[in-house]
Design a protein around this motif. Structure first.
Motif, PDB file in Angstrom:
ATOM      1  N   LEU A 192     107.662  11.555 -29.203  1.00  0.00           N
ATOM      2  CA  LEU A 192     106.685  11.277 -30.253  1.00  0.00           C
ATOM      3  C   LEU A 192     106.464   9.788 -30.483  1.00  0.00           C
ATOM      4  O   LEU A 192     105.494   9.396 -31.136  1.00  0.00           O
ATOM      5  CB  LEU A 192     107.141  11.915 -31.573  1.00  0.00           C
ATOM      6  CG  LEU A 192     107.259  13.439 -31.603  1.00  0.00           C
ATOM      7  CD1 LEU A 192     107.813  13.897 -32.941  1.00  0.00           C
ATOM      8  CD2 LEU A 192     105.898  14.085 -31.358  1.00  0.00           C
ATOM      9  N   SER A 193     107.365   8.964 -29.961  1.00  0.00           N
ATOM     10  CA  SER A 193     107.315   7.529 -30.262  1.00  0.00           C
ATOM     11  C   SER A 193     106.033   6.877 -29.774  1.00  0.00           C
ATOM     12  O   SER A 193     105.550   5.911 -30.369  1.00  0.00           O
ATOM     13  CB  SER A 193     108.525   6.815 -29.670  1.00  0.00           C
ATOM     14  OG  SER A 193     108.528   6.889 -28.253  1.00  0.00           O
ATOM     15  N   ASN A 237      97.949  12.530 -43.642  1.00  0.00           N
ATOM     16  CA  ASN A 237      98.252  13.931 -43.949  1.00  0.00           C
ATOM     17  C   ASN A 237      97.821  14.912 -42.859  1.00  0.00           C
ATOM     18  O   ASN A 237      97.668  16.107 -43.102  1.00  0.00           O
ATOM     19  CB  ASN A 237      97.620  14.355 -45.284  1.00  0.00           C
ATOM     20  CG  ASN A 237      98.339  13.737 -46.466  1.00  0.00           C
ATOM     21  OD1 ASN A 237      99.564  13.688 -46.485  1.00  0.00           O
ATOM     22  ND2 ASN A 237      97.583  13.246 -47.440  1.00  0.00           N
ATOM     23  N   LYS A 238      97.651  14.390 -41.648  1.00  0.00           N
ATOM     24  CA  LYS A 238      97.294  15.250 -40.519  1.00  0.00           C
ATOM     25  C   LYS A 238      98.349  15.118 -39.427  1.00  0.00           C
ATOM     26  O   LYS A 238      98.784  14.011 -39.104  1.00  0.00           O
ATOM     27  CB  LYS A 238      95.916  14.874 -39.963  1.00  0.00           C
ATOM     28  CG  LYS A 238      94.780  15.125 -40.929  1.00  0.00           C
ATOM     29  CD  LYS A 238      93.451  14.717 -40.309  1.00  0.00           C
ATOM     30  CE  LYS A 238      92.302  14.944 -41.294  1.00  0.00           C
ATOM     31  NZ  LYS A 238      91.000  14.503 -40.719  1.00  0.00           N
ATOM     32  N   ALA A 239      98.763  16.253 -38.876  1.00  0.00           N
ATOM     33  CA  ALA A 239      99.751  16.245 -37.789  1.00  0.00           C
ATOM     34  C   ALA A 239      99.082  15.729 -36.517  1.00  0.00           C
ATOM     35  O   ALA A 239      98.058  16.255 -36.086  1.00  0.00           O
ATOM     36  CB  ALA A 239     100.303  17.638 -37.577  1.00  0.00           C
ATOM     37  N   LYS A 240      99.678  14.702 -35.901  1.00  0.00           N
ATOM     38  CA  LYS A 240      99.119  14.090 -34.691  1.00  0.00           C
ATOM     39  C   LYS A 240      99.896  14.460 -33.431  1.00  0.00           C
ATOM     40  O   LYS A 240      99.352  14.399 -32.332  1.00  0.00           O
ATOM     41  CB  LYS A 240      99.094  12.570 -34.852  1.00  0.00           C
ATOM     42  CG  LYS A 240      98.256  12.081 -36.028  1.00  0.00           C
ATOM     43  CD  LYS A 240      96.801  12.448 -35.857  1.00  0.00           C
ATOM     44  CE  LYS A 240      95.952  11.887 -36.988  1.00  0.00           C
ATOM     45  NZ  LYS A 240      94.513  12.232 -36.831  1.00  0.00           N
ATOM     46  N   ALA A 241     101.161  14.815 -33.587  1.00  0.00           N
ATOM     47  CA  ALA A 241     101.977  15.189 -32.429  1.00  0.00           C
ATOM     48  C   ALA A 241     103.205  15.938 -32.935  1.00  0.00           C
ATOM     49  O   ALA A 241     103.670  15.715 -34.050  1.00  0.00           O
ATOM     50  CB  ALA A 241     102.390  13.961 -31.626  1.00  0.00           C
ATOM     51  N   ALA A 271     107.352   2.342 -25.812  1.00  0.00           N
ATOM     52  CA  ALA A 271     107.217   3.801 -25.859  1.00  0.00           C
ATOM     53  C   ALA A 271     108.479   4.437 -25.289  1.00  0.00           C
ATOM     54  O   ALA A 271     109.276   3.771 -24.628  1.00  0.00           O
ATOM     55  CB  ALA A 271     105.988   4.251 -25.080  1.00  0.00           C
ATOM     56  N   LEU A 272     108.645   5.734 -25.564  1.00  0.00           N
ATOM     57  CA  LEU A 272     109.903   6.432 -25.265  1.00  0.00           C
ATOM     58  C   LEU A 272     111.052   5.620 -25.840  1.00  0.00           C
ATOM     59  O   LEU A 272     111.941   5.134 -25.138  1.00  0.00           O
ATOM     60  CB  LEU A 272     110.070   6.648 -23.752  1.00  0.00           C
ATOM     61  CG  LEU A 272     108.993   7.487 -23.064  1.00  0.00           C
ATOM     62  CD1 LEU A 272     109.372   7.766 -21.615  1.00  0.00           C
ATOM     63  CD2 LEU A 272     108.716   8.784 -23.806  1.00  0.00           C
TER      64      LEU A 272
END
Length: 414
Positions: A249-250, A224-228, A195-196
């Motif tokens: 976002l990673s 198709n959905k924004a998660k972050a 992460a990061l």
């Protein structure tokens, strides 16, 4: 507790959490020893904040923490909070400096000054530090723990704090060995992932645009959905994309990649205009210079290195056609790609490029009030080894200080 017979505490791991745990235990009257597999302690502290040490953040809301149960971090972050961290280091001589986004650094601008005062405090508290002590076996017998090094050396204590870190930045000593030790003591591990860290993309033009940076918005899209979503300076690399928003976002991208789901990155190169405003600006540029080639018409508007790739992504076959020959459909396609350019995320960079570990020891097996193991009495866990990780901006170091404090405080008493 008798002063003549203090509790003995072994701390495995000489990073931020381990150092804080040892200092806290010693302040409570315990005899603390740090066992560190590297040649010196605190190597990762020196690398944080680009060598400036981002000590903490003024906003410690739980939304900045992740894992299967982020609420687990609440008690530690509340009992040893932002102000406690500021006070702790101020008492050691570190003057704080708050910057954009609530990030707090030492006024000296040197991570080395943070490690220096921590080392001095450990000396004052008579904490024993043993380096090149690579522990590969831990046993609990009656009321004592026995830790054995790969070279055969053995150490004994009443209490044991496991603060051996995760797998991120193995060049600084994090190789995941703490997970194996936790497993040997009966704990379960949530599969770790970087992460990061930079994201890898499946695009052929990346080497041509590596080094290109822009102020924009990035989103992680799944089904198709924004998660972050994050905004800031974004940087193309030879095999993907980086920059503060991408690192932020990673974690979310890695989480869905772990589930074998398709992950998309949505980029907005022009994020300060509505689609209608953007179309009007483009039309005006082209109306004023109708004989210009399409590719050249963007000169002075967006970076020229990204123009060919952007136009091809917009479905324009001939990027050198005259702007006067553009169809209304092509105009909309160009405006759309400038605000909604999609890339498939194929993975992340390796552990060597990651700043933090996501995953770790399952927190439902640890008491959030004391950080004592629910499986092994007298065993405490702190820092990155637990399935808690934070956003970029001082959140992971704060978790190290807070969890180290709680573990050290409670381990000090039999």
């Amino acid at each position: 507790m008798s002063f003549n017979h203090p509790t003995t505490v072994l701390v495995i791991g000489g990073g931020a959490a381990g150092i804080m745990a040892a200092i806290t235990a010693a302040r409570e009257g315990a005899a603390a020893t740090i066992l560190e597999k590297n040649e010196r302690i605190g190597r990762k502290i020196l690398a944080t904040g680009n060598g400036r040490c981002n000590l903490t953040n003024t906003d410690l809301h739980l939304k900045h923490y992740h894992g299967q149960n982020p609420k687990f971090a609440y008690t530690a972050l509340t009992e040893f909070n932002y102000q406690n961290t500021i006070d702790f280091f101020a008492n050691l001589g570190i003057m704080p400096k708050t910057e954009t986004g609530g990030k707090v650094f030492p006024f000296s601008g040197q991570a080395s000054s943070v490690l220096d005062v921590l080392r001095f405090e450990m000396e004052q508290r008579k904490i024993i530090v043993i380096c090149q002590a690579d522990i590969n076996k831990i046993k609990k017998t009656d009321n004592n723990f026995y830790a054995t090094c790969k070279d055969g050396r053995k150490f004994q204590a009443n209490r044991l704090i496991l603060a051996a870190g995760g797998k991120a930045s193995p060049n600084l000593g994090s190789n995941g060995s703490g997970f194996s030790l936790a497993q040997s003591l009966g704990h379960h591990i949530i599969e770790p992932f970087p992460a990061l860290v930079r994201l890898q993309l499946a695009e052929s033009f990346l080497k041509q645009v590596q080094g290109f940076k822009f102020e924009g918005t990035a989103e992680i899209i799944v089904d198709n959905k924004a998660k972050a979503r994050a905004t800031g300076e974004i940087l193309f690399t030879a095999n993907g994309i980086s920059g503060p928003p991408i690192l932020q976002l990673s974690r979310k991208a890695g989480e869905y990649l772990q589930k074998q789901l398709k992950v998309w990155l949505k980029l907005s190169l022009i994020n300060h205009l509505s689609t209608e405003q953007l179309e009007q600006i483009l039309l005006k540029r082209w109306h004023n210079q109708p004989s210009q080639s399409l590719a050249f018409s963007f000169t002075g508007f967006i970076h020229k290195r990204i123009i060919p790739a952007m136009l091809k992504a917009a479905g324009i076959e001939d990027i050198n056609k005259k702007v006067s020959n553009l169809s209304s459909k092509e105009i909309k396609q160009i405006a759309s790609i400038l605000q909604d350019w999609r890339f498939q995320v194929t993975g992340t960079d390796s552990w060597s490029a990651a700043q933090v570990t996501a995953g770790g020891v399952a927190v439902n097996e640890v008491n959030p009030q004391t950080l004592e193991s629910k499986k092994v009495k007298g065993l405490y866990l702190a820092g990155e080894i637990l399935d808690i990780d934070g956003d970029c901006g001082g959140y992971n170091l704060q978790w190290a200080w807070s969890s180290g404090y709680i573990a050290g405080k409670n381990a000090a008493f039999v």
